[in-house]
Design a protein around this motif. Structure first.
Motif, PDB file in Angstrom:
ATOM      1  N   ALA A   8     -28.708  17.903  -8.620  1.00 14.57           N
ATOM      2  CA  ALA A   8     -27.948  18.869  -9.418  1.00 14.57           C
ATOM      3  C   ALA A   8     -28.421  20.294  -9.135  1.00 14.57           C
ATOM      4  CB  ALA A   8     -28.111  18.545 -10.905  1.00 14.57           C
ATOM      5  N   TRP A   9     -29.734  20.425  -8.955  1.00 19.86           N
ATOM      6  CA  TRP A   9     -30.278  21.758  -8.642  1.00 19.86           C
ATOM      7  C   TRP A   9     -29.704  22.267  -7.317  1.00 19.86           C
ATOM      8  CZ3 TRP A   9     -33.448  23.853  -4.781  1.00 19.86           C
ATOM      9  CH2 TRP A   9     -33.970  25.120  -5.062  1.00 19.86           C
ATOM     10  N   TYR A  10     -29.604  21.348  -6.322  1.00 19.17           N
ATOM     11  CA  TYR A  10     -29.008  21.734  -5.034  1.00 19.17           C
ATOM     12  C   TYR A  10     -27.554  22.167  -5.219  1.00 19.17           C
ATOM     13  CZ  TYR A  10     -32.886  20.134  -2.111  1.00 19.17           C
ATOM     14  OH  TYR A  10     -34.107  19.999  -1.491  1.00 19.17           O
ATOM     15  N   LEU A  11     -26.835  21.431  -6.043  1.00 22.74           N
ATOM     16  CA  LEU A  11     -25.417  21.770  -6.248  1.00 22.74           C
ATOM     17  C   LEU A  11     -25.282  23.121  -6.951  1.00 22.74           C
ATOM     18  CD1 LEU A  11     -23.843  18.315  -7.249  1.00 22.74           C
ATOM     19  CD2 LEU A  11     -23.859  19.439  -5.018  1.00 22.74           C
ATOM     20  N   LEU A  12     -26.182  23.370  -7.910  1.00 29.14           N
ATOM     21  CA  LEU A  12     -26.141  24.666  -8.594  1.00 29.14           C
ATOM     22  C   LEU A  12     -26.439  25.799  -7.614  1.00 29.14           C
ATOM     23  CD1 LEU A  12     -27.954  23.753 -11.932  1.00 29.14           C
ATOM     24  CD2 LEU A  12     -25.628  24.608 -11.745  1.00 29.14           C
ATOM     25  N   LYS A  13     -27.316  25.522  -6.645  1.00 28.69           N
ATOM     26  CA  LYS A  13     -27.685  26.536  -5.645  1.00 28.69           C
ATOM     27  C   LYS A  13     -26.728  26.519  -4.446  1.00 28.69           C
ATOM     28  CE  LYS A  13     -31.389  28.054  -7.672  1.00 28.69           C
ATOM     29  NZ  LYS A  13     -31.461  29.429  -8.146  1.00 28.69           N
ATOM     30  N   LYS A  14     -25.740  25.626  -4.526  1.00 27.34           N
ATOM     31  CA  LYS A  14     -24.768  25.461  -3.430  1.00 27.34           C
ATOM     32  C   LYS A  14     -25.457  25.168  -2.080  1.00 27.34           C
ATOM     33  CE  LYS A  14     -21.265  28.509  -5.524  1.00 27.34           C
ATOM     34  NZ  LYS A  14     -21.209  27.689  -6.687  1.00 27.34           N
ATOM     35  N   LYS A  15     -26.471  24.319  -2.154  1.00 21.26           N
ATOM     36  CA  LYS A  15     -27.191  23.891  -0.950  1.00 21.26           C
ATOM     37  C   LYS A  15     -27.061  22.373  -0.826  1.00 21.26           C
ATOM     38  CE  LYS A  15     -31.472  25.331  -0.407  1.00 21.26           C
ATOM     39  NZ  LYS A  15     -32.867  25.610  -0.841  1.00 21.26           N
ATOM     40  N   GLU A  16     -27.120  21.890   0.379  1.00 24.25           N
ATOM     41  CA  GLU A  16     -27.191  20.442   0.623  1.00 24.25           C
ATOM     42  C   GLU A  16     -26.175  19.659  -0.228  1.00 24.25           C
ATOM     43  OE1 GLU A  16     -28.777  19.165   2.987  1.00 24.25           O
ATOM     44  OE2 GLU A  16     -30.058  20.840   3.550  1.00 24.25           O
ATOM     45  N   ILE A  17     -24.924  20.124  -0.196  1.00 22.95           N
ATOM     46  CA  ILE A  17     -23.892  19.527  -1.063  1.00 22.95           C
ATOM     47  C   ILE A  17     -23.700  18.033  -0.770  1.00 22.95           C
ATOM     48  CG2 ILE A  17     -21.468  19.710  -1.814  1.00 22.95           C
ATOM     49  CD1 ILE A  17     -22.968  22.253  -2.405  1.00 22.95           C
ATOM     50  N   ASN A  18     -23.607  17.716   0.513  1.00 20.18           N
ATOM     51  CA  ASN A  18     -23.352  16.323   0.882  1.00 20.18           C
ATOM     52  C   ASN A  18     -24.514  15.420   0.460  1.00 20.18           C
ATOM     53  OD1 ASN A  18     -21.837  14.262   2.003  1.00 20.18           O
ATOM     54  ND2 ASN A  18     -22.862  14.451   3.992  1.00 20.18           N
ATOM     55  N   LEU A  19     -25.727  15.882   0.756  1.00 18.12           N
ATOM     56  CA  LEU A  19     -26.926  15.113   0.369  1.00 18.12           C
ATOM     57  C   LEU A  19     -26.945  14.917  -1.151  1.00 18.12           C
ATOM     58  CD1 LEU A  19     -30.566  15.408   1.489  1.00 18.12           C
ATOM     59  CD2 LEU A  19     -30.082  15.885  -0.884  1.00 18.12           C
ATOM     60  N   ALA A  20     -26.667  15.986  -1.871  1.00 13.33           N
ATOM     61  CA  ALA A  20     -26.740  15.923  -3.335  1.00 13.33           C
ATOM     62  C   ALA A  20     -25.706  14.958  -3.899  1.00 13.33           C
ATOM     63  CB  ALA A  20     -26.558  17.322  -3.910  1.00 13.33           C
ATOM     64  N   LYS A  21     -24.479  15.059  -3.408  1.00  9.63           N
ATOM     65  CA  LYS A  21     -23.422  14.201  -3.967  1.00  9.63           C
ATOM     66  C   LYS A  21     -23.676  12.725  -3.646  1.00  9.63           C
ATOM     67  CE  LYS A  21     -19.735  16.540  -2.525  1.00  9.63           C
ATOM     68  NZ  LYS A  21     -18.361  17.036  -2.377  1.00  9.63           N
ATOM     69  N   ARG A  22     -24.063  12.469  -2.410  1.00  9.23           N
ATOM     70  CA  ARG A  22     -24.335  11.066  -2.036  1.00  9.23           C
ATOM     71  C   ARG A  22     -25.532  10.518  -2.832  1.00  9.23           C
ATOM     72  NH1 ARG A  22     -23.345   9.708   4.280  1.00  9.23           N
ATOM     73  NH2 ARG A  22     -21.412  10.830   4.554  1.00  9.23           N
ATOM     74  N   SER A  23     -26.550  11.362  -2.977  1.00  3.70           N
ATOM     75  CA  SER A  23     -27.743  10.917  -3.720  1.00  3.70           C
ATOM     76  C   SER A  23     -27.388  10.640  -5.171  1.00  3.70           C
ATOM     77  CB  SER A  23     -28.833  11.994  -3.664  1.00  3.70           C
ATOM     78  OG  SER A  23     -29.217  12.225  -2.345  1.00  3.70           O
ATOM     79  N   MET A  24     -26.513  11.481  -5.714  1.00  5.02           N
ATOM     80  CA  MET A  24     -26.124  11.291  -7.116  1.00  5.02           C
ATOM     81  C   MET A  24     -25.395   9.961  -7.333  1.00  5.02           C
ATOM     82  SD  MET A  24     -24.771  14.784  -8.771  1.00  5.02           S
ATOM     83  CE  MET A  24     -25.861  15.874  -9.646  1.00  5.02           C
TER      84      MET A  24
END
Lengths: 70, 517
Positions: free
Chosen positions: B208-224
């Motif tokens: 979620a922190w990555y998504l808030l920072k608009k970084k590593e979107i793909n990694l974050a979504k898949r991990s979630m």
């Protein structure tokens, strides 16, 4: 023998290629030294082993402790 | 035991609590993240998608940081057994020997061997062997926890042993009764599952922190998706194992259950307190009928939780202390007297055996064995039986914090999974911020669970057999005080190191992506 060499090489290359792992191993090393060379040696001696030599003596002492209820 | 040094008992307890709680900051993430990493790697091996490999390696690095900082912190607990709790260590020695030896072997062979393959083996061993190693690390970590929790379970419900009056040690007579005791099994399943939930929240929070920072979107979504699915399944199972634990507590530690619910007077159709604030009933050691400032009771729910029947009688603190003949509950005073008989009989047995009076020694031994189940109560002879009541408010609030947060986590996982699968999670800033702040809540819930388990069973070190006042070593309390602060400094340093290294690694992110988002 070849297997042992391969295992040694595996670990050697693994350790050499570490980045953050080197810092972590340093922390692990310091922690283990503090725990075993300082804490265990100076602060956490086994109470019964320090005061008694045999299992019989330890048993006697613990039973004595456990039955001293006033 | 003639003169109880309460400052020694309290400092020894405080030191053990401090060490255990710090140790538990590291353990649950290891237990759960190892499985999440193994699941992610399985997806990589199954799909051949390099992005899953990158995701796996990133979380594996965070797992490695937590593992390295936390490793061996539990050994200090064993140091404390030998130094501060020597009577206890001697008393339980043979029971703990087997589980802890197996734990050591398993930890060494499974974790130590395969963790090297996990970290050093990329591109050096086959994909399948690497995947197997990751799964074995996860299984090994959890099996290590099994043996420790079996030992703890035995302290909550001593089974499968026989006390040897000649050596003052409990000897294991049935390994399987120790391993498969209902308390041990529930404790293991509930505890490791709580680690899975915490780890899932950790992965979601960092993502979620990555998504808030608009970084590593793909990694974050898949991990979630992986973490929310794993977390949701685990949290539902956690409720089920919690139910099993509650039933075991009701059966074997009724005082703990009464303290958890602030139930001073037992009743049929007993209420579960959904929300409530307790009056301070402990200072006076009196038992009050009106124990709540306010409460929201769910009538019958505690009876159901404890015995699977909405109408069943659940004993309260008053019933347990003063007895309730109608429900076959004997008073603590009666147990104290029986315990004192057991202690005196043990002393007499030893004396008679020494002088060679085997006939009377056998009679004393029989008296001891007949009353052994109340042995620990004997240490409260001539004292107020109310001293056997655990800290009620701490048990009550810790239990309700744990249950409240556990319920919230189920809803949290559902929300995360729903919005992630709907591909809307990136736009839900409030949910992402909530996810980041849920990470510390997971740790609060996890520690609260241990407070319920350990504070709720006070004053027992071994349920009904050995209270803390009889378990401590006769050492100087100032030395325990010094090591308390020494540990506080060491563990706080380790925790700061972990948080700093972890945050730095999270900010740095994974290796560069093969396909930029």
């Amino acid at each position: 023998m070849k297997t042992l060499v391969n295992i040694f090489q595996f670990y050697k290359e693994g350790f050499q290629s570490m980045t953050i792992g080197k810092k972590l191993w340093l922390i692990i090393g310091i922690k283990l030294i503090v725990m075993f060379a300082i804490l265990k040696l100076f602060f956490f001696r086994n109470f019964l082993s320090e005061h008694f030599n045999t299992s019989e003596q330890k048993s006697e002492y613990v039973i004595d402790q456990l039955t001293k209820v006033k | 035991m003639e003169h109880i040094d309460f400052s020694l008992v309290d400092w020894s307890r405080a030191q053990f609590a401090l060490t255990a709680m710090y140790h538990w900051l590291f353990v649950p993430l290891t237990l759960g993240l190892s499985f999440i990493v193994a699941i992610m790697e399985s997806l990589y091996v199954k799909t051949g998608n390099e992005e899953w490999k990158r995701i796996t390696k990133f979380w594996m690095t965070l797992f490695g940081i937590n593992f390295a900082i936390g490793v061996a912190t539990g050994i200090i607990l064993e140091f404390e057994f030998g130094t501060n709790w020597s009577n206890y260590s001697w008393f339980v020695g043979d029971i703990f020997g087997a589980p802890l030896a197996i734990e050591g072997i398993m930890a060494f062979f499974l974790e130590s061997t395969f963790i090297a393959v996990m970290f050093f083996g990329w591109n050096k061993v086959s994909k399948k062997f690497h995947l197997l190693s990751s799964w074995l690390v996860a299984i090994g970590s959890n099996l290590s926890a099994l043996w420790i929790l079996v030992a703890n379970g035995w302290m909550q419900f001593p089974a499968g042993m026989q006390f040897n009056p000649d050596t003052a040690r409990n000897e294991m007579i049935d390994f399987w009764s120790v391993l498969f005791s209902p308390v041990a099994i529930n404790k293991f399943l509930h505890t490791v599952t709580s680690g899975y939930v915490l780890s899932a929240i950790f992965v979601i929070g960092v993502s979620a922190w990555y998504l808030l920072k608009k970084k590593e979107i793909n990694l974050a979504k898949r991990s979630m998706v992986v973490a929310a699915t794993f977390g949701l399944i685990s949290s539902i199972y956690l409720i089920s194992t919690g139910d099993g634990s509650a039933k075991a507590v009701a059966k074997y530690q009724p005082m703990k259950l009464a303290a958890m619910e602030g139930l001073y007077y037992g009743s049929d159709h007993a209420p579960l307190i959904a929300v409530g604030a307790l009056k301070n009933c402990e200072d006076t050691l009196q038992v009050h009928r009106q124990s709540f400032i306010f409460e929201v009771p769910i009538y019958g729910a505690l009876s159901y939780l404890a015995f699977g029947n909405f109408d069943e009688f659940v004993p309260g603190i008053h019933d347990l202390v003063h007895g309730n003949p109608e429900h076959g509950i004997i008073s603590y005073q009666e147990k104290i007297e029986k315990g004192k008989i057991a202690i005196d009989a043990l002393a007499e047995y030893k004396t008679l055996k020494k002088i060679g009076d085997t006939q009377n020694a056998a009679i004393a031994l029989k008296t001891f064995e007949d009353n052994f189940q109340y042995f620990g109560y004997g240490y409260y002879f001539g004292r107020d039986p109310h001293e056997l009541i655990p800290p009620v408010r701490m048990s009550f609030y810790a239990f309700h914090i744990m249950v409240g947060l556990g319920t919230y986590f189920v809803l949290f996982f559902i929300l995360i999974l729903f919005f992630t699968l709907k591909k809307q999670v990136v736009d839900k800033k409030w949910l992402l911020r909530l996810a980041v702040w849920t990470i510390p809540l997971a740790y609060v819930a996890s520690e609260a669970g241990w407070i319920v388990a350990e504070v709720g069973r006070q004053p027992w070190v071994i349920q009904d057999l050995l209270p803390s006042i009889a378990a401590v070593s006769q050492i100087d309390s100032s030395s325990v005080m010094i090591t308390f602060f020494l540990f506080l400094a060491i563990f706080t340093t380790l925790l700061i190191a972990e948080i700093r290294i972890m945050l730095s690694q999270i900010k740095k992110g994974p290796e560069s992506s093969p396909s930029k988002q």
